[in-house]
Write an enzyme that holds these catalytic residues in place. Structure first.
Site, PDB file in Angstrom:
ATOM      1  N   HIS A 134      33.391  42.048  44.325  1.00  0.00           N
ATOM      2  CA  HIS A 134      34.820  42.027  43.937  1.00  0.00           C
ATOM      3  C   HIS A 134      35.733  42.150  45.343  1.00  0.00           C
ATOM      4  CE1 HIS A 134      38.527  42.474  41.457  1.00  0.00           C
ATOM      5  NE2 HIS A 134      38.400  43.944  41.430  1.00  0.00           N
TER       6      HIS A 134
ATOM      7  N   SER B 243      43.012  43.259  42.933  1.00  0.00           N
ATOM      8  CA  SER B 243      42.533  43.212  41.439  1.00  0.00           C
ATOM      9  C   SER B 243      43.726  43.313  40.358  1.00  0.00           C
ATOM     10  CB  SER B 243      41.455  44.286  41.263  1.00  0.00           C
ATOM     11  OG  SER B 243      40.790  44.147  40.081  1.00  0.00           O
TER      12      SER B 243
ATOM     13  N   ASP C 290      32.879  36.386  42.234  1.00  0.00           N
ATOM     14  CA  ASP C 290      33.729  37.678  42.242  1.00  0.00           C
ATOM     15  C   ASP C 290      33.526  38.131  40.413  1.00  0.00           C
ATOM     16  OD1 ASP C 290      35.467  39.464  41.299  1.00  0.00           O
ATOM     17  OD2 ASP C 290      36.772  39.394  43.052  1.00  0.00           O
TER      18      ASP C 290
END
Length: 543
Positions: free
Chosen positions: A513, A259, A485
């Site tokens: 995610h 991320s 996602d």
């Protein structure tokens, strides 16, 4: 219902909580335990357009990072030698809830363009590899603002025995986060009030309530940590990571970032392409994004995940607390949240009822992993029957709120401090209002929550232009994208892989995610072969 009837909630609040959810997911997801996509066919197009990188409207004024452009390479500049000659003294950890973790500190300049000035200490930790002569694999689990030291408590569950044998797993709290000169803002009691604040949809003055919170947070952060705030950008953190590389005795950095960690990793590769070792970035942020691109992309992706979430419940049978089709199910959920706005639910704690804001934040967090959907529906069902205790407990866990009412880390505010420096936004206030209304109308579940970036009153201007990262000359960089996602939409991974001179795109067809550690083995197999055998996957690999 148009956005004029829906309060705009600063996304920093729910994004921070969801970032911590990623930390929790790593502990409850075993390697090879991935689930099937809830979408029809798990396609590779989320329907979002790739940002152009050239906004049609002028951006806010952008300042200058103290770390972006230096006249020399710090690793070879004598002025920085004291930083690059450090050895980490590993020892026992404090406030770490797992065995086998060693902790230490690393000193870096507060302002990278002033090596003789003030310094800060970074908290670092490692889990020694089980083999001999281990390399170091540096991890960043995202946020920004989530503790990388705490991440090591659960990180081992993500990795195969072979990787654990070959690598020391290394985590660190980036500057401004938790133990690394963590910024201080609101008190724990004020944080409780902030996270619980609910304004009834359509109530006059709703925007003013959140503007007041935005101002209060900015003022408290500046009052308590104003000397740190201008130096928390990602270029500074990337420079810090090069000092960590040297302290670990590595000529090149082996790295796995999730991320926000993809933005940190690609920024490092941009600064030091010749020092890129085995590099994996999962759940990519697109560096060409403005803050407005960021929120618009997420609004669409979260709505897509909400559709799949509700469909999974409807497909489960009579136990589902909503009915009809997906649109009707989402409407029933929104009506329930609206009712909790008006009348908070009993949570078993008379001092902390479940508010609509907390209930919505848990709904938002559940989009991060389809592996949590069944338990999430159990908590929502209980709340719809009048018991808000499960939703409140889930929110507290993801926010790292401890039983004594304190918060384990400062990520609720650190995420704002970093994001507001890294991502400029369009300056036109009327455009911002129009954008907020459009997002709320097009994406009724989460769009209204994406209409305020939380940076309008931040005391430090953004320090970085949206721009492509190429990292010319770097070794192969694996870029992993998940087709559905919600937090880092798949087109961002496609874009970053194309930008990078050596980008290799891997695609996981699924919900949730990031992919490594939750893809059921297919992504893990490709990444592990790269980490262990230098086998670069085929560009475009999909599973």
């Amino acid at each position: 219902m148009t956005s004029a009837a829906v309060p705009r909630r600063p996304l920093s609040r729910i994004t921070a909580a969801a970032a911590a959810m990623v930390l929790l997911l790593s502990g409850c997801t075993q390697l090879g335990s991935g689930s099937e996509s809830a979408s029809d066919g798990g396609g590779t197009d989320s329907g979002q357009e790739e940002p152009s990188g050239e906004p049609e409207h002028p951006l806010v004024d952008i300042g200058t990072s103290a770390a972006a452009d230096l006249p020399s390479d710090p690793a070879t500049d004598p002025d920085y030698s004291s930083y690059y000659e450090q050895d980490i003294e590993w020892g026992e950890c404090e406030d770490v809830y797992a065995d086998g973790i060693e902790c230490g500190t690393l000193t870096v300049p507060l302002a990278w363009n002033d090596p003789d000035g003030k310094t800060i200490d970074l908290a670092v930790a490692q889990i020694p590899g089980t083999g001999q002569d281990d390399d170091s694999l540096v991890l960043n689990n995202g946020g920004p603002g989530v503790s990388g030291v705490n991440f090591l408590e659960s990180a081992p569950y993500m990795f195969s025995p072979e990787v654990r044998s070959s690598y020391d797993l290394v985590g660190f709290d980036p500057r401004g986060v938790a133990r690394s000169a963590g910024i201080e803002c609101l008190s724990d009691e004020e944080t409780d009030d902030y996270l619980s604040e609910t304004v009834e949809p359509g109530e006059a003055g709703g925007d003013e309530v959140f503007d007041d919170w935005e101002k209060k947070i900015a003022e408290s952060c500046e009052a308590n940590s104003g000397d740190l705030l201008p130096y928390l950008d990602t270029y500074s953190a990337a420079r810090d990571m090069d000092v960590l590389r040297a302290a670990l005795g590595s000529e090149k950095l082996d790295y796995l970032g999730f991320s926000y960690g993809t933005y940190l990793g690609s920024s490092f590769a941009d600064l030091y392409p010749e020092r890129v070792g085995h590099f994996v970035i999962d759940g990519a942020l697109d560096p060409k994004n403005t803050m407005d691109d960021f929120f618009a992309g997420r609004a669409a992706a979260f709505e897509d995940s909400a559709d799949a979430f509700v469909q999974s419940c409807l497909d489960s049978g009579e136990s589902c607390p909503v009915s009809g089709d997906v649109a009707e199910g989402k409407q029933q959920l929104n009506e329930f949240f609206d009712s909790v706005d008006k009348q908070p639910l009993d949570s078993g704690n008379p001092d902390r009822p479940l508010t609509g804001a907390i209930a919505r934040s848990v709904f938002y967090m559940l989009m991060y992993s389809d592996e949590l959907w069944d338990s999430g529906w159990d908590a929502i069902s209980a709340a719809m029957d009048g018991d808000g205790s499960l939703l409140l407990a889930t929110a507290d866990q993801s926010n790292e709120r401890l039983l004594d009412g304190s918060y384990r880390t400062n990520f609720t505010y650190a995420i704002t401090a970093v994001n507001c420096l890294d991502h400029p936004w369009i300056a036109d206030e009327q455009w911002q209002e129009d954008q907020a209304e459009q997002l709320a109308e097009e994406y009724p579940t989460f769009g209204a929550q994406m209409g305020d970036n939380g940076c309008g009153q931040w005391p430090v201007p953004p320090l970085r232009e949206p721009a492509a990262i190429t990292a010319d000359g770097a070794a192969p960089i694996l870029v992993i994208g998940t087709t559905h996602d919600p937090a880092t939409p798949y087109p961002w991974a496609q874009s970053l892989a194309e930008q990078l001179d050596s980008g290799v795109l891997l695609t996981f067809e699924g919900q949730g995610h990031t992919a490594y550690g939750r893809s059921g083995g297919c992504i893990e197999e490709q990444v592990d072969a790269y980490l262990l055998e230098d086998t670069v996957p085929e560009d475009g690999f999909t599973c």
